[in-house]
Design a protein around this motif. Structure first.
Motif, short mmCIF file in Angstrom:
data_model
loop_
_atom_site.label_atom_id
_atom_site.label_comp_id
_atom_site.label_asym_id
_atom_site.label_seq_id
_atom_site.Cartn_x
_atom_site.Cartn_y
_atom_site.Cartn_z
N VAL A 227 0.84 -1.21 0.00
CA VAL A 227 0.00 0.00 0.00
C VAL A 227 0.87 1.26 0.00
O VAL A 227 0.65 2.20 -0.76
N LEU A 228 1.89 1.27 0.86
CA LEU A 228 2.78 2.43 0.95
C LEU A 228 3.52 2.65 -0.36
O LEU A 228 3.67 3.79 -0.81
N PHE A 229 3.97 1.57 -0.98
CA PHE A 229 4.70 1.70 -2.25
C PHE A 229 3.82 2.36 -3.30
O PHE A 229 4.27 3.25 -4.03
N GLY A 230 2.56 1.91 -3.40
CA GLY A 230 1.68 2.48 -4.40
C GLY A 230 1.48 3.97 -4.22
O GLY A 230 1.52 4.74 -5.19
N HIS A 231 1.27 4.41 -2.98
CA HIS A 231 1.07 5.85 -2.72
C HIS A 231 2.33 6.64 -3.07
O HIS A 231 2.25 7.71 -3.70
N LEU A 232 3.49 6.14 -2.65
CA LEU A 232 4.73 6.86 -2.93
C LEU A 232 5.03 6.92 -4.42
O LEU A 232 5.47 7.95 -4.94
N ALA A 233 4.80 5.81 -5.11
CA ALA A 233 5.10 5.76 -6.54
C ALA A 233 4.28 6.77 -7.32
O ALA A 233 4.75 7.35 -8.31
N ARG A 239 10.77 5.38 -10.23
CA ARG A 239 12.19 5.08 -10.00
C ARG A 239 12.61 5.43 -8.57
O ARG A 239 13.25 4.61 -7.90
N ARG A 240 12.26 6.60 -8.12
CA ARG A 240 12.68 7.02 -6.77
C ARG A 240 12.08 6.10 -5.71
O ARG A 240 12.75 5.76 -4.72
N THR A 241 10.84 5.68 -5.92
CA THR A 241 10.22 4.78 -4.94
C THR A 241 10.89 3.42 -4.94
O THR A 241 11.15 2.84 -3.88
N PHE A 242 11.19 2.90 -6.13
CA PHE A 242 11.91 1.61 -6.20
C PHE A 242 13.27 1.74 -5.52
O PHE A 242 13.68 0.84 -4.78
N VAL A 339 20.80 -4.67 -4.07
CA VAL A 339 21.73 -3.72 -4.66
C VAL A 339 21.76 -3.90 -6.17
O VAL A 339 21.83 -2.94 -6.94
N LEU A 340 21.68 -5.17 -6.61
CA LEU A 340 21.62 -5.47 -8.05
C LEU A 340 20.36 -4.85 -8.66
O LEU A 340 20.42 -4.25 -9.75
N ALA A 341 19.23 -4.97 -7.98
CA ALA A 341 17.99 -4.37 -8.48
C ALA A 341 18.10 -2.85 -8.51
O ALA A 341 17.58 -2.20 -9.43
N PHE A 342 18.76 -2.28 -7.52
CA PHE A 342 18.97 -0.83 -7.47
C PHE A 342 19.70 -0.36 -8.73
O PHE A 342 19.34 0.65 -9.34
N CYS A 343 20.73 -1.10 -9.12
CA CYS A 343 21.49 -0.73 -10.32
C CYS A 343 20.65 -0.88 -11.59
O CYS A 343 20.75 -0.08 -12.52
N ALA A 344 19.80 -1.92 -11.62
CA ALA A 344 18.97 -2.15 -12.82
C ALA A 344 18.00 -1.01 -13.05
O ALA A 344 17.63 -0.72 -14.20
N MET A 345 17.58 -0.32 -12.00
CA MET A 345 16.62 0.76 -12.15
C MET A 345 17.18 1.95 -12.92
O MET A 345 16.42 2.76 -13.45
N PHE A 346 18.51 2.07 -13.02
CA PHE A 346 19.10 3.16 -13.79
C PHE A 346 18.79 3.01 -15.28
O PHE A 346 18.85 3.98 -16.03
N VAL A 347 18.50 1.79 -15.72
CA VAL A 347 18.21 1.54 -17.14
C VAL A 347 16.76 1.91 -17.46
O VAL A 347 16.44 2.21 -18.61
N ARG A 352 6.14 8.21 -15.00
CA ARG A 352 4.95 8.59 -14.22
C ARG A 352 4.25 9.77 -14.88
O ARG A 352 4.86 10.79 -15.18
N GLY A 353 2.97 9.63 -15.12
CA GLY A 353 2.19 10.69 -15.72
C GLY A 353 2.24 10.73 -17.23
O GLY A 353 1.52 11.52 -17.84
N ALA A 354 3.09 9.89 -17.85
CA ALA A 354 3.18 9.89 -19.31
C ALA A 354 1.95 9.21 -19.90
O ALA A 354 1.36 8.31 -19.30
N GLU A 355 1.57 9.65 -21.10
CA GLU A 355 0.42 9.03 -21.77
C GLU A 355 0.80 7.63 -22.23
O GLU A 355 1.88 7.40 -22.78
N LEU A 356 -0.09 6.68 -21.99
CA LEU A 356 0.20 5.29 -22.36
C LEU A 356 0.22 5.16 -23.88
O LEU A 356 -0.59 5.76 -24.57
N ALA A 357 1.15 4.34 -24.35
CA ALA A 357 1.29 4.13 -25.79
C ALA A 357 0.25 3.14 -26.30
O ALA A 357 -0.18 2.27 -25.57
#
Length: 357
Positions: A227-233, A239-242, A339-347, A352-357
């Motif tokens: 629940v907290l993750f969804g609100h923060l995201a 990216r920042r929430t992850f 930590v590995l997942a943290f690095c993957a998020m840079f890719v 957020r807020g972008a129109e869906l394709a």
């Protein structure tokens, strides 16, 4: 039919019975009533009905017809003589139309009649109908999104959804990063939840009840984390929430492996559950924003389940490490995957807020 010249001669009354109003009827052993679902059960239904109505011996076509009734949302009931294994009676409810199902084809073999089997089959089918009606009515009221309908019209000229996950170099990098994320997510979940009870039992001597309660605290923490993750995201971005949760997961798992006090383990388990498993609340939105409409469901199913398959190795690998170095070391080592997942998020770009394709 009216246009063809047919006319209405009479309108027959229809008797209806709501599931809550049906009289519960049962039969004595060795007769057992079941809702048929397997091919063998449907064959027994066809055999019982054909004999009851004086029809020829049942064929595969009869069983296939009953299967179509199930596939369209109906129910088929079977009465079985458990002493002999033969079907002695059967009946069905058709798929509901405007909230009403038709009870039909209730029949009992001649030698088994006058034992209340037909009444029991009728009762079972009538009481079973709400499940079918709910499912069909609910599905009929669900509508596809305008985006999906728009894209569906172009589907025949588009490549397969799986190919769209690897459409170009940028998409391939994103897909690989998503697989890393889902693998880490599942690896952490299976690793923690599989071995946590054993860890508490072997390391601290907790019995079954106590270790289950402490594990339950971790599960409750996970629910709160989702629940907290969804609100923060939605507030600060995906990216920042992850990143926040990934670093928190690494820290909380490492700290948990060093705890020894019962209350510290209880609270620490809830925090670890929230941080390590709360991220499950973000993958749906993340992948929906990264892939086009025609590949969105494929991405969520294929990529998450690839991660589930790879993450499923966690219990085995943690057991190997724990057998050589102990559970605290294995649990602490688990923090490194985040930590590995943290690095993957840079890719992965922020959408957020972008129109869906």
């Amino acid at each position: 039919m009216l246009d063809a010249g047919f006319g209405v001669e009479a309108r027959l009354p229809v008797l209806t019975c709501a599931p809550d109003d049906v009289v519960v009827a049962t039969v004595d052993s060795p007769i057992e009533l079941v809702l048929a679902s397997t091919d063998d059960e449907l064959r027994l239904v066809a055999e019982a009905q054909n004999e009851a109505y004086g029809a020829p011996d049942a064929t595969d076509h009869d069983a296939a017809r009953l299967r179509r009734t199930l596939d369209r949302g109906g129910f088929v009931a079977l009465a079985v003589d458990t002493a002999t294994g033969i079907g002695v009676g059967a009946g069905l409810c058709t798929p509901p139309h405007r909230g009403v199902s038709e009870l039909a084809a209730v029949g009992v073999r001649a030698v088994y009649r006058r034992h209340g089997i037909a009444a029991a089959l009728t009762s079972l089918l009538t009481r079973a109908c709400p499940t079918v009606m709910f499912a069909v009515v609910l599905r009929k009221r669900l509508h596809e999104s305008p985006k999906f309908l728009e894209k569906k019209a172009e589907l025949n000229s588009r490549p397969s959804p799986v190919r769209l996950l690897l459409a170009d170099r940028r998409t391939i990098r994103i897909t690989v990063a998503i697989v890393v994320l889902t693998t880490v997510q599942n690896f952490g979940y299976f690793g923690i939840m599989t071995w946590l009870p054993s860890y508490l039992s072997n390391q601290f001597g907790y019995g079954l009840t106590k270790s289950s309660m402490w594990t339950a605290a971790t599960v409750l923490g996970m629910l709160a984390g989702v629940v907290l993750f969804g609100h923060l995201a939605d507030r600060i971005g995906r990216r920042r929430t992850f990143w926040i949760f990934q670093l928190s997961a690494a820290a909380s798992v490492l700290v948990y492996s060093q705890l020894s006090s019962p209350w510290a383990l209880l609270i620490g388990g809830a925090v670890m559950g929230a941080c390590a498993n709360g991220m499950i609340g973000g993958y749906g939105a993340l992948m929906a924003e990264l892939y086009p409409t025609e590949a969105r469901a494929t991405a969520q199913n294929v990529l998450f389940n690839i991660g589930r398959g790879l993450g499923g190795l966690a219990p085995v690998l943690i057991a190997l490490v724990a057998s050589a170095n102990g559970f605290p070391f294995a649990l602490g080592l688990l923090s490194g995957i985040y930590v590995l997942a943290f690095c993957a998020m840079f890719v992965i770009p922020e959408r957020r807020g972008a129109e869906l394709a």
